[in-house]
Scaffold this active site. Structure first.
Site, PDB file in Angstrom:
ATOM      1  N   TRP A  41       0.831  -1.216   0.000  1.00  0.00           N
ATOM      2  CA  TRP A  41       0.000   0.000   0.000  1.00  0.00           C
ATOM      3  C   TRP A  41       0.858   1.255   0.000  1.00  0.00           C
ATOM      4  O   TRP A  41       1.844   1.325   0.743  1.00  0.00           O
ATOM      5  CB  TRP A  41      -0.855  -0.010   1.269  1.00  0.00           C
ATOM      6  CG  TRP A  41      -1.442   1.320   1.639  1.00  0.00           C
ATOM      7  CD1 TRP A  41      -0.840   2.314   2.359  1.00  0.00           C
ATOM      8  CD2 TRP A  41      -2.754   1.796   1.316  1.00  0.00           C
ATOM      9  NE1 TRP A  41      -1.701   3.378   2.504  1.00  0.00           N
ATOM     10  CE2 TRP A  41      -2.877   3.093   1.872  1.00  0.00           C
ATOM     11  CE3 TRP A  41      -3.839   1.261   0.602  1.00  0.00           C
ATOM     12  CZ2 TRP A  41      -4.040   3.848   1.752  1.00  0.00           C
ATOM     13  CZ3 TRP A  41      -4.999   2.022   0.490  1.00  0.00           C
ATOM     14  CH2 TRP A  41      -5.092   3.298   1.055  1.00  0.00           C
ATOM     15  N   ASN A  43       0.305   5.700   0.280  1.00  0.00           N
ATOM     16  CA  ASN A  43      -0.501   6.924   0.176  1.00  0.00           C
ATOM     17  C   ASN A  43       0.419   8.120  -0.035  1.00  0.00           C
ATOM     18  O   ASN A  43       1.186   8.096  -1.015  1.00  0.00           O
ATOM     19  CB  ASN A  43      -1.544   7.064   1.295  1.00  0.00           C
ATOM     20  CG  ASN A  43      -1.087   6.936   2.717  1.00  0.00           C
ATOM     21  OD1 ASN A  43      -0.816   5.862   3.192  1.00  0.00           O
ATOM     22  ND2 ASN A  43      -0.993   8.037   3.444  1.00  0.00           N
ATOM     23  N   ASP A  44       0.371   9.123   0.785  1.00  0.00           N
ATOM     24  CA  ASP A  44       0.994  10.423   0.476  1.00  0.00           C
ATOM     25  C   ASP A  44       2.446  10.360  -0.026  1.00  0.00           C
ATOM     26  O   ASP A  44       3.266   9.649   0.552  1.00  0.00           O
ATOM     27  CB  ASP A  44       1.072  11.294   1.735  1.00  0.00           C
ATOM     28  CG  ASP A  44      -0.193  11.299   2.545  1.00  0.00           C
ATOM     29  OD1 ASP A  44      -1.184  10.706   2.106  1.00  0.00           O
ATOM     30  OD2 ASP A  44      -0.184  11.890   3.638  1.00  0.00           O
ATOM     31  N   GLN A  60       4.342   7.336   1.988  1.00  0.00           N
ATOM     32  CA  GLN A  60       3.689   6.562   3.030  1.00  0.00           C
ATOM     33  C   GLN A  60       3.490   5.146   2.500  1.00  0.00           C
ATOM     34  O   GLN A  60       2.886   4.961   1.427  1.00  0.00           O
ATOM     35  CB  GLN A  60       2.342   7.202   3.384  1.00  0.00           C
ATOM     36  CG  GLN A  60       2.474   8.526   4.107  1.00  0.00           C
ATOM     37  CD  GLN A  60       2.912   8.338   5.545  1.00  0.00           C
ATOM     38  OE1 GLN A  60       2.106   8.013   6.402  1.00  0.00           O
ATOM     39  NE2 GLN A  60       4.183   8.535   5.824  1.00  0.00           N
ATOM     40  N   TRP A  68      -3.961   0.167   4.280  1.00  0.00           N
ATOM     41  CA  TRP A  68      -3.152   0.978   5.190  1.00  0.00           C
ATOM     42  C   TRP A  68      -2.753   0.172   6.424  1.00  0.00           C
ATOM     43  O   TRP A  68      -3.551  -0.594   6.968  1.00  0.00           O
ATOM     44  CB  TRP A  68      -3.953   2.222   5.607  1.00  0.00           C
ATOM     45  CG  TRP A  68      -3.139   3.254   6.320  1.00  0.00           C
ATOM     46  CD1 TRP A  68      -2.474   4.289   5.752  1.00  0.00           C
ATOM     47  CD2 TRP A  68      -2.908   3.352   7.735  1.00  0.00           C
ATOM     48  NE1 TRP A  68      -1.823   5.019   6.719  1.00  0.00           N
ATOM     49  CE2 TRP A  68      -2.068   4.469   7.940  1.00  0.00           C
ATOM     50  CE3 TRP A  68      -3.298   2.595   8.848  1.00  0.00           C
ATOM     51  CZ2 TRP A  68      -1.636   4.858   9.216  1.00  0.00           C
ATOM     52  CZ3 TRP A  68      -2.862   2.976  10.114  1.00  0.00           C
ATOM     53  CH2 TRP A  68      -2.045   4.110  10.289  1.00  0.00           C
ATOM     54  N   PHE A 108       4.497   8.878  10.057  1.00  0.00           N
ATOM     55  CA  PHE A 108       3.509   9.552   9.215  1.00  0.00           C
ATOM     56  C   PHE A 108       4.198  10.568   8.302  1.00  0.00           C
ATOM     57  O   PHE A 108       5.409  10.755   8.341  1.00  0.00           O
ATOM     58  CB  PHE A 108       2.456  10.231  10.103  1.00  0.00           C
ATOM     59  CG  PHE A 108       1.336   9.297  10.524  1.00  0.00           C
ATOM     60  CD1 PHE A 108       1.496   7.921  10.502  1.00  0.00           C
ATOM     61  CD2 PHE A 108       0.111   9.808  10.953  1.00  0.00           C
ATOM     62  CE1 PHE A 108       0.464   7.054  10.880  1.00  0.00           C
ATOM     63  CE2 PHE A 108      -0.929   8.960  11.346  1.00  0.00           C
ATOM     64  CZ  PHE A 108      -0.759   7.590  11.312  1.00  0.00           C
ATOM     65  N   SER A 109       3.377  11.271   7.536  1.00  0.00           N
ATOM     66  CA  SER A 109       3.889  12.120   6.461  1.00  0.00           C
ATOM     67  C   SER A 109       4.802  13.233   6.941  1.00  0.00           C
ATOM     68  O   SER A 109       4.723  13.672   8.092  1.00  0.00           O
ATOM     69  CB  SER A 109       2.711  12.743   5.698  1.00  0.00           C
ATOM     70  OG  SER A 109       2.178  11.756   4.856  1.00  0.00           O
ATOM     71  N   ARG A 168       0.227  17.014  12.628  1.00  0.00           N
ATOM     72  CA  ARG A 168       1.043  16.132  11.779  1.00  0.00           C
ATOM     73  C   ARG A 168       1.421  16.775  10.447  1.00  0.00           C
ATOM     74  O   ARG A 168       0.926  17.814  10.070  1.00  0.00           O
ATOM     75  CB  ARG A 168       0.292  14.824  11.525  1.00  0.00           C
ATOM     76  CG  ARG A 168      -1.081  14.974  10.863  1.00  0.00           C
ATOM     77  CD  ARG A 168      -1.712  13.598  10.663  1.00  0.00           C
ATOM     78  NE  ARG A 168      -3.075  13.672  10.141  1.00  0.00           N
ATOM     79  CZ  ARG A 168      -4.170  13.737  10.907  1.00  0.00           C
ATOM     80  NH1 ARG A 168      -4.079  13.748  12.226  1.00  0.00           N
ATOM     81  NH2 ARG A 168      -5.368  13.808  10.343  1.00  0.00           N
ATOM     82  N   TRP A 298      -8.647   8.367   0.196  1.00  0.00           N
ATOM     83  CA  TRP A 298      -9.087   7.523   1.306  1.00  0.00           C
ATOM     84  C   TRP A 298     -10.475   6.966   1.044  1.00  0.00           C
ATOM     85  O   TRP A 298     -11.310   7.641   0.435  1.00  0.00           O
ATOM     86  CB  TRP A 298      -9.117   8.345   2.608  1.00  0.00           C
ATOM     87  CG  TRP A 298      -7.748   8.729   3.065  1.00  0.00           C
ATOM     88  CD1 TRP A 298      -7.222   9.997   3.095  1.00  0.00           C
ATOM     89  CD2 TRP A 298      -6.715   7.857   3.533  1.00  0.00           C
ATOM     90  NE1 TRP A 298      -5.931   9.950   3.550  1.00  0.00           N
ATOM     91  CE2 TRP A 298      -5.586   8.651   3.831  1.00  0.00           C
ATOM     92  CE3 TRP A 298      -6.637   6.469   3.722  1.00  0.00           C
ATOM     93  CZ2 TRP A 298      -4.398   8.115   4.317  1.00  0.00           C
ATOM     94  CZ3 TRP A 298      -5.446   5.936   4.205  1.00  0.00           C
ATOM     95  CH2 TRP A 298      -4.344   6.753   4.492  1.00  0.00           C
TER      96      TRP A 298
HETATM   97  C1  FRU Z   1      -2.965  12.181   4.615  1.00  0.00           C
HETATM   98  C2  FRU Z   1      -2.610  11.484   5.920  1.00  0.00           C
HETATM   99  C3  FRU Z   1      -1.659  12.331   6.742  1.00  0.00           C
HETATM  100  C4  FRU Z   1      -0.964  11.314   7.592  1.00  0.00           C
HETATM  101  C5  FRU Z   1      -0.849  10.150   6.645  1.00  0.00           C
HETATM  102  C6  FRU Z   1      -0.919   8.807   7.324  1.00  0.00           C
HETATM  103  O1  FRU Z   1      -3.384  11.329   3.609  1.00  0.00           O
HETATM  104  O2  FRU Z   1      -3.789  11.190   6.654  1.00  0.00           O
HETATM  105  O3  FRU Z   1      -2.282  13.351   7.463  1.00  0.00           O
HETATM  106  O4  FRU Z   1       0.291  11.758   8.017  1.00  0.00           O
HETATM  107  O5  FRU Z   1      -1.892  10.268   5.715  1.00  0.00           O
HETATM  108  O6  FRU Z   1      -0.592   7.780   6.451  1.00  0.00           O
END
Ligand code: FRU
Length: 490
Positions: A41, A43-44, A60, A68, A108-109, A168, A298
């Protein structure tokens, strides 16, 4: 001192990748020229930076499943923003501030900067159940490949008075001789970007709220990014409304570094598609401000998950401040992927005309419509259309409503829905569409990047027709150019 906990966690993640990556390569829905993780997986995008002449992209990452999980930072680098080389995982959860038991946790990001010769990652350590649950941390590397977490992490151990436990996604940049950091937070129902300042990236002083929601811009701001563009500053925000993530927006404004306040001017949606979130930018040695976003969102249906992976990045887009707005221009490096050039000039379409029975699904198309010679008020194109016309992705131009719509209700097995963006005829009477298609994505740039719509679509392999149609009247097509795009994943 060697941090064996971190090394062990990294090694485990790298072994998982080595084990899975060859199978994943062959899996359905893989994109040809968009960035994807080798397995699992993503993400960001995180830590976009240029280091020793190469572009680095972190992201991420959860290598162990296609959904996730405890967040790692995946890592890749590129000489040209187009061909990416996967590198070992940069960060894995291993410490009390970024690791836990059964609940949500991870690295996290965040972002990256180059400090002298060192590559420094700044990220949020998150552990459900910790108090506070989100703190800011750093990790450093001398070679741009292996990263050590700072022994005295966290560098910001608690949220500020103006923030809350949602604290964050630090984005750090240098202005004059100081480091600045914006972090996403919220309080009293308003999303906020809180600001810190530092001399050494390790000791941070709180400056205050750089910007906050005007009441309509979301109650939690994720992934803020604040940077100079021409003589202004631009703030990017990925807003949440309750638990719902909404479309990222940009704000053009002025930054007062002494007061630590960003004064908001106009704000606009960055991308009107469904699959665009958490964008981040970097500045490169050519002075370009380049943005990459997560090409997914998401809580959506991701058909590739059944094959062990999910998520991709958008193509890199240069941000340009022009005519009082921020325009997005695909980086010219992408042109090296073009082959098989086709061009059609000057023709009219009434009702529906098939331009190509088998449009290359992995391609770039540029269409220029001439409104001076058009009497249709509603017209458009169909991409990835099946022979019987039932499966299709439609881009509809509505001159009366001054809107452009991407309709993926009949696009195949992914999510459905229509994305709408405002659209204006250019002063020269033209409307220009530039479309980047990959196996399972469409990125549409309207009028040289004034508006953008990014969506994932999952049509059948043999849905390849490309049509132009009107709903009454005629449309004049000035030109259509198209190129097949090569794969970057050899
Ligand atoms: C955004 C987010 C960030 C967080 C990350 C977690 O998509 O929710 O705020 O740091 O993804 O994976």
């Amino acid at each position: 001192m060697v941090n064996t906990k971190h090394l062990t966690a990294l090694q485990k993640a790298n072994e998982e990748i080595a084990d899975k990556k060859d199978n994943i390569k062959e899996s359905p829905y893989r994109l040809k020229y968009h960035f994807m993780a080798p397995t699992g997986w993503i993400n960001d995008p995180n830590g976009l930076v240029q280091y020793k002449g190469e572009y680095h992209l972190f992201y991420q990452f959860y290598p162990y499943a296609s959904s996730w999980g405890p967040m790692h930072w995946g890592h890749a680098k590129s000489k040209d923003l187009v061909h990416w080389e996967h590198l070992p995982v940069a960060l894995a959860p291993s410490e009390s501030y970024d690791s836990g038991d059964v609940k949500g946790y991870g690295c996290f990001s965040g972002s990256a900067v180059v400090d002298n010769e060192e590559l420094v990652l700044i990220y949020t350590g998150h552990v459900d159940g910790n108090s506070p649950q989100q703190v800011q941390c750093i990790a450093t590397s001398q070679d741009g490949i292996s990263f050590e977490k700072y022994e005295q992490n966290p560098v910001i151990a608690d949220f500020p008075v103006d923030g809350s436990k949602d604290f964050r996604d630090p984005k750090v940049w240098k202005h004059e001789d100081k480091w600045y950091m914006v972090v996403g937070s919220n309080k009293d129902g308003k999303g906020k970007a809180v600001l810190y300042v530092s001399d050494d990236l390790k000791h941070w002083d709180y400056k205050g709220v750089a910007a906050e929601s005007n009441g309509t811009q979301g109650d939690m701001w994720e992934c803020p990014d604040l940077f100079p563009l021409n003589h202004s500053h631009v703030l990017l925000v990925s807003p949440m409304y309750g638990t719902q993530n909404e479309k990222p927006f940009y704000v053009i404004g002025d930054m007062d570094y002494d007061k630590g306040i960003f004064t908001q001017g106009i704000y606009r949606t960055l991308d009107y598609g469904f699959d665009f979130y958490a964008p981040q930018t970097l500045i490169d040695d050519k002075g370009r401000r380049i943005m990459i976003g997560w090409m997914e969102k998401w809580l959506t249906k991701m058909p590739s998950q059944q094959f062990g992976w999910a998520g991709a990045m958008t193509i890199p887009r240069e941000l340009i401040l022009e005519d009082g707005i921020v325009k997005q221009k695909p980086v010219p490096e992408l042109a090296q992927l073009r082959s098989d050039y086709k061009r059609l000039d000057g023709f009219e379409v009434a009702e529906r005309t098939t331009i190509n029975e088998s449009q290359e699904p992995v391609s770039e198309i540029i269409i220029d419509f001439d409104m001076n010679e058009t009497d249709a008020a509603l017209f458009g194109i169909q991409l990835r259309c099946s022979e019987d016309g039932k499966q299709r992705t439609e881009i509809l131009l509505d001159l009366d409503q001054k809107e452009i719509i991407m309709d993926r209700n009949n696009s195949g097995c992914g999510e459905k829905g229509t994305s709408k963006a405002p659209m204006a005829v250019r002063p020269n009477g033209r409307i220009n569409l530039r479309i980047f298609m990959d196996t399972t994505s469409v990125e549409l740039f309207v009028n040289d990047g004034e508006q953008v719509i990014t969506n994932r679509i999952y049509p059948d392999d043999n849905s390849t027709q490309f049509n132009i149609f009107t709903k009454g009247g005629k449309v004049r097509v000035n030109s259509i150019e198209s190129w097949k795009f090569d794969s970057v994943w050899k």
